[in-house]
Design a protein around this motif. Structure first.
Motif, short mmCIF file in Angstrom:
data_model
loop_
_atom_site.label_atom_id
_atom_site.label_comp_id
_atom_site.label_asym_id
_atom_site.label_seq_id
_atom_site.Cartn_x
_atom_site.Cartn_y
_atom_site.Cartn_z
N PRO A 229 4.16 17.60 41.58
CA PRO A 229 4.29 16.20 41.98
C PRO A 229 3.50 15.81 43.22
CG PRO A 229 6.42 17.04 41.28
CD PRO A 229 5.48 18.22 41.33
N ILE A 230 3.25 16.76 44.11
CA ILE A 230 2.47 16.41 45.30
C ILE A 230 1.03 16.90 45.23
CG2 ILE A 230 4.47 16.29 46.81
CD1 ILE A 230 3.67 19.05 47.91
N SER A 231 0.67 17.62 44.16
CA SER A 231 -0.70 18.15 44.08
C SER A 231 -1.48 17.66 42.87
CB SER A 231 -0.68 19.68 44.08
OG SER A 231 0.03 20.18 42.96
N LYS A 237 -7.97 13.96 40.50
CA LYS A 237 -8.99 13.06 41.03
C LYS A 237 -10.18 13.79 41.63
CE LYS A 237 -6.11 9.02 42.01
NZ LYS A 237 -5.62 8.09 43.05
N TYR A 238 -9.90 14.88 42.33
CA TYR A 238 -10.96 15.48 43.12
C TYR A 238 -11.53 16.77 42.53
CZ TYR A 238 -9.16 12.08 46.36
OH TYR A 238 -8.76 10.90 46.93
N TRP A 239 -10.75 17.42 41.67
CA TRP A 239 -11.27 18.65 41.07
C TRP A 239 -11.65 18.41 39.61
CZ3 TRP A 239 -8.86 22.53 37.73
CH2 TRP A 239 -9.68 23.65 37.58
N LYS A 243 -10.80 13.30 34.66
CA LYS A 243 -11.09 13.30 33.23
C LYS A 243 -10.07 14.06 32.38
CE LYS A 243 -16.08 13.13 34.13
NZ LYS A 243 -17.36 13.86 34.02
N ASN A 244 -9.13 14.72 33.01
CA ASN A 244 -8.28 15.63 32.23
C ASN A 244 -6.84 15.52 32.67
OD1 ASN A 244 -7.67 17.51 30.36
ND2 ASN A 244 -8.68 19.21 31.34
N GLN A 245 -6.28 14.33 32.56
CA GLN A 245 -4.93 14.09 33.03
C GLN A 245 -3.95 14.37 31.90
OE1 GLN A 245 -2.51 14.18 34.78
NE2 GLN A 245 -2.45 12.38 36.07
#
Length: 328
Positions: A229-231, A237-239, A243-245
């Motif tokens: 939940p916090i990562s 977004k950044y790694w 594109k892969n949610q």
């Protein structure tokens, strides 16, 4: 089949009028023969946590005292990862027959999730067949890694493929990560290391493509998703470049994660209909159950959402248990 304690324990809480009665998807067996196997392997605690005291009598008392209508049974860390070859296969079979025997004797208060002798793929495929087709179990209970082999590892892809074919539920309990003692702090691993390993397991399933490749496995991540939940936004977004949610396609179990701040963080990532409750008996003391329930029930869910988290989401995921309850 292994024998189970006889008789009068089943259906001791048969009043179905209380809408707040819980389906507990995170409950463990710890029978004497399993403790003996751990001790023979030189394991004298559960990753730093004292062996729990478990019995069917204590299990049903905790359920009756805390509004729990039914539990889904599984084996906690370390599972049978300490055993190899025939020893692992035989211990998995004995545990599965024991759990299935409890379910049969005490229906509809129990369901069960089969333990697999991973990372042995051939033996695990045979145990899946036996567990589902002979024992009629409700799902599988696996751990986040097997001595460093995570669920996304290509070595065990045939097991995921079979679970996907069966549209199975996989309850994934965290365990110690490889090499954890080199960075351990002076508290039992379940308190801290487990939540990070749940995160690592889920992240690898998503980033490797395994979660997308095997979409029909209903994967339950314990303890509110660990640190996801916090990562997850950082990961996505950044790694992953956004594109892969796929983290919202897991299911999340809420043992020790019903504080309102925890729930708010989790529900920023997923929906209430992906959440369900667990209490981690016998590792968690029953004295803790009521405060966890109080926090959950006061969070601010709509009545429909709350009923889902308490029972309906789990019953949709475990239709055999739902049918046993409905027909009782």
């Amino acid at each position: 089949m292994a024998t189970t304690p006889s008789g009068s324990l089943a259906n001791t809480n048969s009043d179905k009028s209380n809408a707040a009665r819980y389906i507990d998807v995170h409950a463990h067996v710890f029978p004497d023969f399993y403790e003996a196997a751990l001790k023979r392997a030189g394991i004298n605690d559960v990753d730093g946590w004292t062996y729990p005291k478990w019995s069917p009598e204590a299990m049903f008392k905790a359920m009756d005292d805390h509004k729990i209508e039914a539990q889904l049974l599984s084996v906690s860390s370390p599972g049978i990862s300490f055993a190899e070859g025939d020893d692992a296969k035989q211990l998995a079979r004995r545990l599965n027959e024991y759990m299935a025997g409890l379910v049969k004797e005490h229906s509809p208060r129990l369901g069960s999730m089969a333990i697999l002798p991973l990372p042995d793929v051939e033996a695990s495929l045979a145990e899946i067949e036996y567990a589902f087709d002979t024992l009629d179990m409700d799902g599988v209970g696996i751990i986040s890694n097997y001595n460093g082999v995570y669920l996304a590892d290509a070595k065990i892809a045939p097991v995921l493929e079979e679970l996907n074919r069966r549209k199975a539920v996989a309850f994934v309990h965290p365990t110690i990560p490889p090499g954890w003692r080199s960075f351990a702090v002076d508290i039992p691993a379940p308190v801290m290391e487990y939540i990070f390993d749940s995160t690592r397991m889920a992240q690898q399933l998503v980033s490797s493509g395994a979660k997308a490749k095997f979409p029909d496995i209903a994967i339950i991540v314990c303890h509110g998703g660990g640190t996801l939940p916090i990562s997850h936004q950082r990961l996505v977004k950044y790694w992953m470049d956004g594109k892969n949610q796929l983290f919202d396609t897991f299911y999340y179990e809420l043992t020790a994660t019903t504080e309102h701040e925890q729930l708010a963080a989790l529900l920023a990532m997923t929906a209430p209909d992906r959440c369900m409750m667990g209490f981690d008996f016998p590792f968690m003391k029953p004295d803790w159950f009521d405060p966890l329930q109080g926090k959950l029930e006061s969070y601010g869910f709509t009545p429909e959402e709350l009923k889902g988290v308490i029972r309906n989401n789990a019953l949709r995921l475990f239709p055999k248990l739902e049918r046993r309850i409905r027909e009782s």
